[in-house]
Design a protein around this motif. Structure first.
Motif, PDB file in Angstrom:
ATOM      1  N   PHE A 129       0.411  20.811 -20.496  1.00  0.00           N
ATOM      2  CA  PHE A 129       0.877  21.641 -21.603  1.00  0.00           C
ATOM      3  C   PHE A 129       2.007  22.544 -21.128  1.00  0.00           C
ATOM      4  O   PHE A 129       2.406  22.526 -19.955  1.00  0.00           O
ATOM      5  CB  PHE A 129      -0.279  22.451 -22.192  1.00  0.00           C
ATOM      6  N   GLY A 130       2.539  23.345 -22.057  1.00  0.00           N
ATOM      7  CA  GLY A 130       3.679  24.196 -21.717  1.00  0.00           C
ATOM      8  C   GLY A 130       4.867  23.355 -21.299  1.00  0.00           C
ATOM      9  O   GLY A 130       5.197  22.353 -21.929  1.00  0.00           O
ATOM     10  N   ASN A 131       5.526  23.753 -20.199  1.00  0.00           N
ATOM     11  CA  ASN A 131       6.677  23.023 -19.680  1.00  0.00           C
ATOM     12  C   ASN A 131       6.310  22.190 -18.458  1.00  0.00           C
ATOM     13  O   ASN A 131       7.108  22.025 -17.529  1.00  0.00           O
ATOM     14  CB  ASN A 131       7.800  23.992 -19.325  1.00  0.00           C
ATOM     15  N   ALA A 132       5.112  21.636 -18.454  1.00  0.00           N
ATOM     16  CA  ALA A 132       4.669  20.824 -17.327  1.00  0.00           C
ATOM     17  C   ALA A 132       5.624  19.656 -17.096  1.00  0.00           C
ATOM     18  O   ALA A 132       6.116  19.032 -18.039  1.00  0.00           O
ATOM     19  CB  ALA A 132       3.264  20.302 -17.578  1.00  0.00           C
ATOM     20  N   ARG A 133       5.868  19.390 -15.803  1.00  0.00           N
ATOM     21  CA  ARG A 133       6.722  18.264 -15.425  1.00  0.00           C
ATOM     22  C   ARG A 133       6.092  17.575 -14.222  1.00  0.00           C
ATOM     23  O   ARG A 133       5.829  18.202 -13.199  1.00  0.00           O
ATOM     24  CB  ARG A 133       8.128  18.738 -15.079  1.00  0.00           C
ATOM     25  N   VAL A 134       5.851  16.271 -14.383  1.00  0.00           N
ATOM     26  CA  VAL A 134       5.306  15.458 -13.297  1.00  0.00           C
ATOM     27  C   VAL A 134       6.365  14.418 -12.952  1.00  0.00           C
ATOM     28  O   VAL A 134       6.817  13.665 -13.826  1.00  0.00           O
ATOM     29  CB  VAL A 134       3.993  14.772 -13.712  1.00  0.00           C
ATOM     30  N   ASP A 135       6.779  14.378 -11.673  1.00  0.00           N
ATOM     31  CA  ASP A 135       7.923  13.541 -11.289  1.00  0.00           C
ATOM     32  C   ASP A 135       7.568  12.697 -10.075  1.00  0.00           C
ATOM     33  O   ASP A 135       7.270  13.220  -8.996  1.00  0.00           O
ATOM     34  CB  ASP A 135       9.135  14.416 -10.979  1.00  0.00           C
ATOM     35  N   ALA A 136       7.584  11.377 -10.247  1.00  0.00           N
ATOM     36  CA  ALA A 136       7.389  10.429  -9.150  1.00  0.00           C
ATOM     37  C   ALA A 136       8.557   9.451  -9.107  1.00  0.00           C
ATOM     38  O   ALA A 136       8.386   8.262  -8.836  1.00  0.00           O
ATOM     39  CB  ALA A 136       6.067   9.684  -9.306  1.00  0.00           C
ATOM     40  N   SER A 137       9.746   9.968  -9.386  1.00  0.00           N
ATOM     41  CA  SER A 137      10.950   9.131  -9.366  1.00  0.00           C
ATOM     42  C   SER A 137      11.412   8.895  -7.935  1.00  0.00           C
ATOM     43  O   SER A 137      11.111   9.676  -7.025  1.00  0.00           O
ATOM     44  CB  SER A 137      12.068   9.792 -10.171  1.00  0.00           C
ATOM     45  N   GLY A 138      12.157   7.811  -7.732  1.00  0.00           N
ATOM     46  CA  GLY A 138      12.689   7.505  -6.415  1.00  0.00           C
ATOM     47  C   GLY A 138      14.027   6.816  -6.497  1.00  0.00           C
ATOM     48  O   GLY A 138      14.328   6.132  -7.480  1.00  0.00           O
ATOM     49  N   ASP A 139      14.842   6.991  -5.482  1.00  0.00           N
ATOM     50  CA  ASP A 139      16.176   6.389  -5.473  1.00  0.00           C
ATOM     51  C   ASP A 139      16.116   4.872  -5.623  1.00  0.00           C
ATOM     52  O   ASP A 139      16.933   4.281  -6.321  1.00  0.00           O
ATOM     53  CB  ASP A 139      16.897   6.756  -4.161  1.00  0.00           C
ATOM     54  N   ALA A 140      15.138   4.224  -4.972  1.00  0.00           N
ATOM     55  CA  ALA A 140      15.065   2.762  -4.968  1.00  0.00           C
ATOM     56  C   ALA A 140      13.896   2.227  -5.797  1.00  0.00           C
ATOM     57  O   ALA A 140      13.642   1.026  -5.795  1.00  0.00           O
ATOM     58  CB  ALA A 140      14.954   2.253  -3.532  1.00  0.00           C
ATOM     59  N   GLY A 141      13.188   3.102  -6.489  1.00  0.00           N
ATOM     60  CA  GLY A 141      12.091   2.637  -7.325  1.00  0.00           C
ATOM     61  C   GLY A 141      11.160   3.761  -7.693  1.00  0.00           C
ATOM     62  O   GLY A 141      10.958   4.711  -6.925  1.00  0.00           O
ATOM     63  N   GLY A 142      10.593   3.677  -8.893  1.00  0.00           N
ATOM     64  CA  GLY A 142       9.674   4.704  -9.356  1.00  0.00           C
ATOM     65  C   GLY A 142       8.296   4.554  -8.750  1.00  0.00           C
ATOM     66  O   GLY A 142       7.907   3.465  -8.295  1.00  0.00           O
ATOM     67  N   GLY A 143       7.535   5.627  -8.733  1.00  0.00           N
ATOM     68  CA  GLY A 143       6.191   5.624  -8.184  1.00  0.00           C
ATOM     69  C   GLY A 143       5.136   5.395  -9.239  1.00  0.00           C
ATOM     70  O   GLY A 143       5.378   4.732 -10.257  1.00  0.00           O
ATOM     71  N   PHE A 180      11.387   5.595  -2.238  1.00  0.00           N
ATOM     72  CA  PHE A 180      10.623   5.340  -3.452  1.00  0.00           C
ATOM     73  C   PHE A 180       9.856   6.592  -3.867  1.00  0.00           C
ATOM     74  O   PHE A 180       9.505   7.430  -3.035  1.00  0.00           O
ATOM     75  CB  PHE A 180       9.630   4.186  -3.239  1.00  0.00           C
ATOM     76  N   GLY A 181       9.579   6.673  -5.155  1.00  0.00           N
ATOM     77  CA  GLY A 181       8.762   7.759  -5.647  1.00  0.00           C
ATOM     78  C   GLY A 181       7.331   7.659  -5.151  1.00  0.00           C
ATOM     79  O   GLY A 181       6.850   6.574  -4.783  1.00  0.00           O
ATOM     80  N   GLY A 182       6.615   8.780  -5.157  1.00  0.00           N
ATOM     81  CA  GLY A 182       5.257   8.826  -4.645  1.00  0.00           C
ATOM     82  C   GLY A 182       4.208   8.539  -5.698  1.00  0.00           C
ATOM     83  O   GLY A 182       4.469   7.923  -6.732  1.00  0.00           O
ATOM     84  N   THR A 183       3.003   9.022  -5.447  1.00  0.00           N
ATOM     85  CA  THR A 183       1.843   8.732  -6.289  1.00  0.00           C
ATOM     86  C   THR A 183       1.181  10.034  -6.726  1.00  0.00           C
ATOM     87  O   THR A 183       0.967  10.934  -5.912  1.00  0.00           O
ATOM     88  CB  THR A 183       0.826   7.869  -5.523  1.00  0.00           C
ATOM     89  N   VAL A 184       0.855  10.112  -8.016  1.00  0.00           N
ATOM     90  CA  VAL A 184       0.131  11.263  -8.567  1.00  0.00           C
ATOM     91  C   VAL A 184      -1.037  10.735  -9.386  1.00  0.00           C
ATOM     92  O   VAL A 184      -0.848   9.912 -10.291  1.00  0.00           O
ATOM     93  CB  VAL A 184       1.031  12.138  -9.466  1.00  0.00           C
ATOM     94  N   HIS A 185      -2.253  11.203  -9.079  1.00  0.00           N
ATOM     95  CA  HIS A 185      -3.426  10.887  -9.884  1.00  0.00           C
ATOM     96  C   HIS A 185      -3.980  12.196 -10.432  1.00  0.00           C
ATOM     97  O   HIS A 185      -4.436  13.062  -9.658  1.00  0.00           O
ATOM     98  CB  HIS A 185      -4.494  10.182  -9.052  1.00  0.00           C
ATOM     99  N   LEU A 186      -3.934  12.369 -11.739  1.00  0.00           N
ATOM    100  CA  LEU A 186      -4.482  13.545 -12.409  1.00  0.00           C
ATOM    101  C   LEU A 186      -5.769  13.108 -13.093  1.00  0.00           C
ATOM    102  O   LEU A 186      -5.744  12.463 -14.149  1.00  0.00           O
ATOM    103  CB  LEU A 186      -3.478  14.095 -13.417  1.00  0.00           C
ATOM    104  N   LEU A 187      -6.907  13.446 -12.494  1.00  0.00           N
ATOM    105  CA  LEU A 187      -8.183  12.888 -12.918  1.00  0.00           C
ATOM    106  C   LEU A 187      -9.188  14.007 -13.193  1.00  0.00           C
ATOM    107  O   LEU A 187      -9.107  15.093 -12.623  1.00  0.00           O
ATOM    108  CB  LEU A 187      -8.735  11.956 -11.834  1.00  0.00           C
ATOM    109  N   GLY A 188     -10.148  13.710 -14.042  1.00  0.00           N
ATOM    110  CA  GLY A 188     -11.196  14.657 -14.391  1.00  0.00           C
ATOM    111  C   GLY A 188     -11.848  14.263 -15.697  1.00  0.00           C
ATOM    112  O   GLY A 188     -11.527  13.218 -16.277  1.00  0.00           O
TER     113      GLY A 188
END
Length: 396
Positions: free
Chosen positions: A36-50, A22-30
């Motif tokens: 911006f730019g070409n930012a890419r945040v990926d929490a994908s998973g083979d058996a389920g998204g994060g 499964f995909g993981g966890t990302v918390h972008l807080l503040g």
């Protein structure tokens, strides 16, 4: 840091493409979050998204997650919480207390072999400016949901320009004017792909009335990418819903749900009408409405899947074609028609207000009709329904 400005222009990758992972966890807080730019945040998973939280959690209601005041997502930014092979799409939330600007691409798709679409929320307690996308579709499962949740919102064909999409530079967090805007093309793109879209102004603590308005040049015209697809467009408004541009569907069926005067969050239970001043055609899907007053005399509704209109005030029916489907109208006031109402299935009209009237002069009915008024002086007038079968009339 948690109370400062967080800027992301590179990759944040917690994906896991291993079999059954499964995909993981990302918390972008503040205080302010900028992708911006070409930012890419990926929490994908083979058996389920994060899970990806940008500025807060669902509706900003999770007190364990600090809410940002401002969130900005640039036009070349990609955020993924997809299921790759199987399983459900994950969760992506972009939330702010003051303003959320989303111009990029968010994706929480179900697996290519099986699994349902996930949940995407792009919301703000204050202002939402949006021309970006939110894909929660599923190739072999149930569609997920994209929730747009500001307070007042206008559906526009082109943004007014008070948001600033300067993606190649640092984010401009402060719009030049107030008001929330979502483009018709952003809504169309996700309905086309099979993502259910919810536009909601039911937002605790906001300083605006909670209206959803659509100008005449901002029609939502859904053309499903895969023949036979279905999706649901839901508008939940604390106050009025006014559609001047219309909603149509082709190559699949669209259910249209309009809920004005939405409780329990609406502070004014006596205000919140549904006004339709253009064409709604669900292409075989259903139509439903709730709120105070209802009026489509300046528009047309074609909903062969059936229509349900449940209002606490008066109902004025314009041109409505249900085909062989069924029509159910419940009103807390008078029910009248000012356009041809064509029903091939059953029709039911109920007025719950004492001594209110039901007057249908333009009804074209080939099915059955049931009418109910309340009180000794509630009158029923039916004209131009020569083919109608048994017509029960009950005075409560």
């Amino acid at each position: 840091g948690e109370h400062g400005t967080l800027l992301v222009s590179g990759d944040v990758d917690v994906s896991d493409k291993g079999v059954d992972d499964f995909g993981g966890t990302v918390h972008l807080l503040g205080e302010r979050i900028g992708l911006f730019g070409n930012a890419r945040v990926d929490a994908s998973g083979d058996a389920g998204g994060g899970e990806i939280l940008i500025g807060g959690d669902d509706h900003g209601a999770n007190h364990a997650v600090r809410n940002a005041s401002q969130v900005w997502i640039g036009s070349d930014v990609e955020v993924h919480a997809d299921a790759i092979q199987s399983g459900d799409g994950g969760k992506i939330v972009a939330w702010s207390e003051e303003v959320t600007q989303h111009y990029g691409s968010l994706s929480a798709r179900g697996g290519s072999l099986s699994g349902d679409g996930g949940l995407i929320e792009t919301s703000s307690l204050g202002q939402l400016i949006l021309s970006g996308s939110g894909d929660a579709s599923a190739a072999n499962g149930q569609a997920g949901t994209w929730l747009l949740d500001p307070f007042n919102v206008t559906i526009r064909h082109t943004l007014s320009g008070f948001g600033v999409d300067n993606n190649g530079q640092l984010p401009n967090f402060t719009p030049t004017a107030s008001g929330s805007e979502v483009t018709d093309t952003a809504i169309e793109a996700q309905l086309n792909a099979g993502t259910n879209v919810v536009i909601s102004t039911v937002n605790n603590g906001g300083g605006e009335a909670g209206n959803v308005t659509q100008p005449s040049d901002a029609s939502i015209d859904v053309i499903f990418a895969a023949a036979g697809n279905t999706a649901i467009l839901t508008i939940n408004a604390a106050n009025h819903i006014v559609l001047d541009g219309g909603v149509t569907a082709a190559n699949g069926t669209l259910d249209v749900v309009l809920n004005a005067n939405t409780v329990p969050d609406d502070p004014d239970l006596g205000s919140g009408n549904v006004n339709i001043n253009s064409t709604i055609n669900t292409n075989g899907g259903t139509f439903s409405s709730s709120g105070v007053n209802f009026d489509n005399t300046s528009g047309t509704i074609t909903a062969i899947g059936g229509a349900t209109i449940t209002q606490s005030g008066t109902v004025v029916l314009g041109a409505i074609d249900i085909g062989a489907g069924s029509l159910s109208v419940t009103s807390g006031g008078n029910i009248t028609d000012d356009g041809t109402v064509t029903v091939g299935g059953s029709a039911s009209c109920i007025s719950t207000q004492s001594n209110a009237d039901i007057t249908l002069d333009l009804l074209q009915l080939t099915g059955t009709l049931a009418l109910t008024t309340t009180g000794a002086n509630g009158d029923v007038t039916i004209v131009n329904a020569p083919a109608a079968r048994p017509l029960p009339v009950r005075n409560g």
